[in-house]
Design an enzyme around this catalytic site. Structure first.
Site, PDB file in Angstrom:
ATOM      1  N   GLN A 170       0.078  -0.939  21.739  1.00 57.84           N
ATOM      2  CA  GLN A 170       0.422  -2.219  20.990  1.00 57.84           C
ATOM      3  C   GLN A 170       1.412  -2.772  21.791  1.00 57.84           C
ATOM      4  OE1 GLN A 170       0.254  -0.266  17.303  1.00 57.84           O
ATOM      5  NE2 GLN A 170      -0.978  -2.163  16.251  1.00 57.84           N
ATOM      6  N   ASP A 202       1.210 -10.692  10.145  1.00 57.44           N
ATOM      7  CA  ASP A 202       1.587  -9.333  10.419  1.00 57.44           C
ATOM      8  C   ASP A 202       2.820  -9.047  11.026  1.00 57.44           C
ATOM      9  OD1 ASP A 202       0.519  -6.537  10.363  1.00 57.44           O
ATOM     10  OD2 ASP A 202       1.027  -6.712  12.542  1.00 57.44           O
ATOM     11  N   GLU A 244       4.395 -10.848   6.037  1.00 57.91           N
ATOM     12  CA  GLU A 244       4.592  -9.541   5.961  1.00 57.91           C
ATOM     13  C   GLU A 244       6.016  -9.146   6.566  1.00 57.91           C
ATOM     14  OE1 GLU A 244       3.540  -5.016   7.045  1.00 57.91           O
ATOM     15  OE2 GLU A 244       3.539  -6.539   8.575  1.00 57.91           O
TER      16      GLU A 244
HETATM   17  C1  BGC Z   1       0.312  -3.172   9.116  1.00 58.60           C
HETATM   18  C2  BGC Z   1       0.033  -1.915   9.599  1.00 58.60           C
HETATM   19  C3  BGC Z   1       0.154  -2.197  11.354  1.00 58.60           C
HETATM   20  C4  BGC Z   1       1.491  -2.677  11.903  1.00 58.60           C
HETATM   21  C5  BGC Z   1       1.381  -2.913  13.205  1.00 58.60           C
HETATM   22  C6  BGC Z   1       1.655  -3.690   9.761  1.00 58.60           C
HETATM   23  O1  BGC Z   1       2.946  -3.693   9.209  1.00 58.60           O
HETATM   24  O2  BGC Z   1       0.381  -3.528   7.704  1.00 58.60           O
HETATM   25  O3  BGC Z   1      -1.048  -1.379   9.297  1.00 58.60           O
HETATM   26  O4  BGC Z   1       0.023  -0.657  11.724  1.00 58.60           O
HETATM   27  O5  BGC Z   1       1.681  -3.869  11.193  1.00 58.60           O
HETATM   28  O6  BGC Z   1       0.608  -4.124  13.342  1.00 58.60           O
END
Ligand code: BGC
Length: 533
Positions: A170, A202, A244
């Site tokens: 990623q 996210d 988040e």
């Molecule tokens: C999501 C995870 C994810 C990460 C990377 C987060 O905080 O909740 O599930 O693996 O972001 O995208």
């Protein structure tokens, strides 16, 4: 009348993994049409807004948080038309839908990254963060501690390292590149045009990198997020951004800006403290973190949760508290993951109905809009044999027929085994049983929705002389609720201050409730009382 653009302040949210919810075409994987079929269920429960986890095309190395195409739906979930139908059907039932917007990184299979890594001169090189050395940004922590040893990964072909805050598959986008900033606004526009009601954004703390910092919550990040917000306000009023940011309350506070950044933010630190409170039989840790939570602008709201699709994160506790939580709740080594615990609500709380309800009583009465993780409303179990976080992402347990009524064919994942498997725990057996967990949660939701006080930011702790009882007032105009939660496994008596010794309406029993001098609460019991004037 409340401004309808503020709908999220009083809403009940529900998080769904589309893959796990309902399979409509028999391929063993949940899909958008399956979810559409189950909207009636969500409406029955009282859900106002669904958050769906990523449904974009993806190699699924991080369950879809590794996106290979921002402009499509992975065909295992269906098509863009299926999504449109889902949104329309949901709106007809007054249910909104927000989806994940993953800004920070893409999959390494994304064409941008493929181009970026193909050649140092590629026009896409600068879409990602490249460096000759892996010694930059050394103060940035590693998040996926169990799998990653560095935030840098060497690229053989072009002879440089690329930056990633999560799995090496990623790569982080380079937000210093204005083109990247622009691309992500286009992505947002695309889904908003399709009718989506907003985004759970996210991993937002990590958008920018700066030497000498921990590369989290940087001023540049807030500037960009404010741009995203003003773009949404201008073209899509009433749609929301949910943040988040797994951070301390004082560090999440700036994500609300002056009411011009995020509408909502998850309250990460209160979550583990609810579990601490239940285990210690003491409310103090909860009260302390709430005292430490700064006020937020009037048009903003916290989002509270007990569990989600990730491990129960213990980042927002002290190292001692973390150790203690692991000892209490992750007594088998395989229950641990990174800095957390990969278990579901019911098994965490010993499948004890009293504790599960009590945890929900806290969730539904503390400040913030609550979010339920799919399956927790029926007390579904987890499967620890599955790796990573997959054990809490198993198929929804609809009934006791083979494959849990989730699919006519073998599901993508092993089901939950044992006591909390679908043979014992399922929707069909609970939905018409007034004594079921499902119906208790449904009643909590229904009551919550009748009282604007629960969506307000006001909260006042009440001294009862008993540290096991979490007692507080939630108030809106003339409507005042006294909430009492006995966190201990014994009956606890208490004495409320004189002014609270009066007549109430018990909101569950719908009966008069008189508080005289002393009051005793049964083990792990709760009362929601409305003051009668
Ligand atoms: C999501 C995870 C994810 C990460 C990377 C987060 O905080 O909740 O599930 O693996 O972001 O995208």
């Amino acid at each position: 009348m409340m401004d309808t653009t503020l709908w999220y302040k009083n809403a009940v949210f529900y998080e769904i993994s589309v893959r796990a919810f309902k399979d409509s075409n028999g391929d063993g994987r949940g899909d958008l049409r399956g979810l559409t079929e189950k909207l009636e269920y969500l409406q029955t429960l009282g859900v106002d807004c669904i958050w769906i986890m990523p449904i974009y095309p993806s190699p699924l190395k991080d369950d879809g948080y590794d996106i290979a195409d921002y402009y499509n739906v992975d065909k295992t979930y269906g098509s863009l038309d299926d999504l449109k139908e889902l949104i329309e059907a949901a709106h007809q039932r007054s249910i909104r839908i927000v989806m994940d917007l993953v800004l920070n990184h893409t999959s390494d299979a994304h064409p941008w990254f493929q181009a970026s890594r193909s050649d140092r001169n590629s026009p896409y090189r600068d879409y990602y963060v490249w460096s000759d050395t892996n010694q930059k940004y050394k103060d940035a922590r590693i998040i996926f501690l169990d799998t990653e040893i560095s935030n840098w990964t060497w690229d053989e072909k072009t002879g440089q390292y690329y930056w990633h805050r999560f799995y090496a598959s990623q790569p982080d986008l380079n937000f210093d590149n204005p083109k990247v900033q622009e691309e992500m606004l286009n992505v947002a526009r695309f889904w908003l045009d399709l009718g989506i009601d907003g985004f759970r954004a996210d991993a937002v703390p990590y958008l920018f990198e700066r030497e000498g910092t921990n590369c989290e919550n940087l001023p540049e990040t807030h500037i960009y997020l404010k741009k995203l917000r003003s773009f949404m306000d201008e073209h899509y009023p009433g749609r929301i951004l949910l943040c988040e940011a797994n951070q301390w309350p004082e560090d999440v506070r700036p994500y609300f800006g002056d009411g011009d950044e995020f509408h909502m933010g998850f309250h990460f630190p209160i979550m583990p403290r609810i579990y601490m409170a239940l285990k210690k039989g003491r409310f103090e840790d909860m009260a302390e973190i709430m005292r430490r939570t700064p006020p937020i602008p009037e048009n903003c709201q916290w989002c509270t949760f007990l569990r989600n699709h990730d491990e129960l994160t213990l980042e927002m506790v002290t190292p001692e508290e973390r150790q203690w939580m692991w000892e209490q709740y992750a007594y088998e080594p395989r229950m641990k993951l990174n800095l957390g615990i990969r278990r579901r609500l019911a098994p965490l709380l010993d499948n004890d109905r009293r504790k599960i309800e009590l945890a929900n009583s806290l969730l539904f009465t503390l400040p913030g809009s609550p979010i339920i993780y799919y399956g927790d409303e029926i007390g579904m179990g987890d499967n620890l044999d599955l790796p990573d976080r997959n054990g809490v992402r198993t198929p929804m347990q609809w009934d006791d027929s083979p494959n849990a009524g989730f699919s006519i064919n073998e599901p993508y994942s092993e089901l939950v085994k044992g006591k909390l498997g679908y043979q014992n725990i399922n929707v069909a057996s609970q939905i018409d049983d007034p004594d079921s967990l499902f119906n208790s949660i449904k009643r909590m939701i229904a009551i919550r929705k009748k009282h604007a006080a629960f969506g307000s930011s006001q909260m006042e702790w009440i001294e009862t002389g008993n540290p096991a009882v979490a007692a507080y007032i939630r108030q809106h105009e003339e409507d005042t609720m006294l909430i009492l939660n006995n966190l201990s496994g014994s009956a606890e008596s208490m004495m409320l201050p004189k002014k609270f010794q009066q007549n109430y309406l018990d909101l569950f029993a719908q009966q008069k409730y008189i508080i005289a001098e002393n009051l005793t609460l049964q083990p792990y019991s709760y009362l929601w009382l409305q003051m009668q004037r």
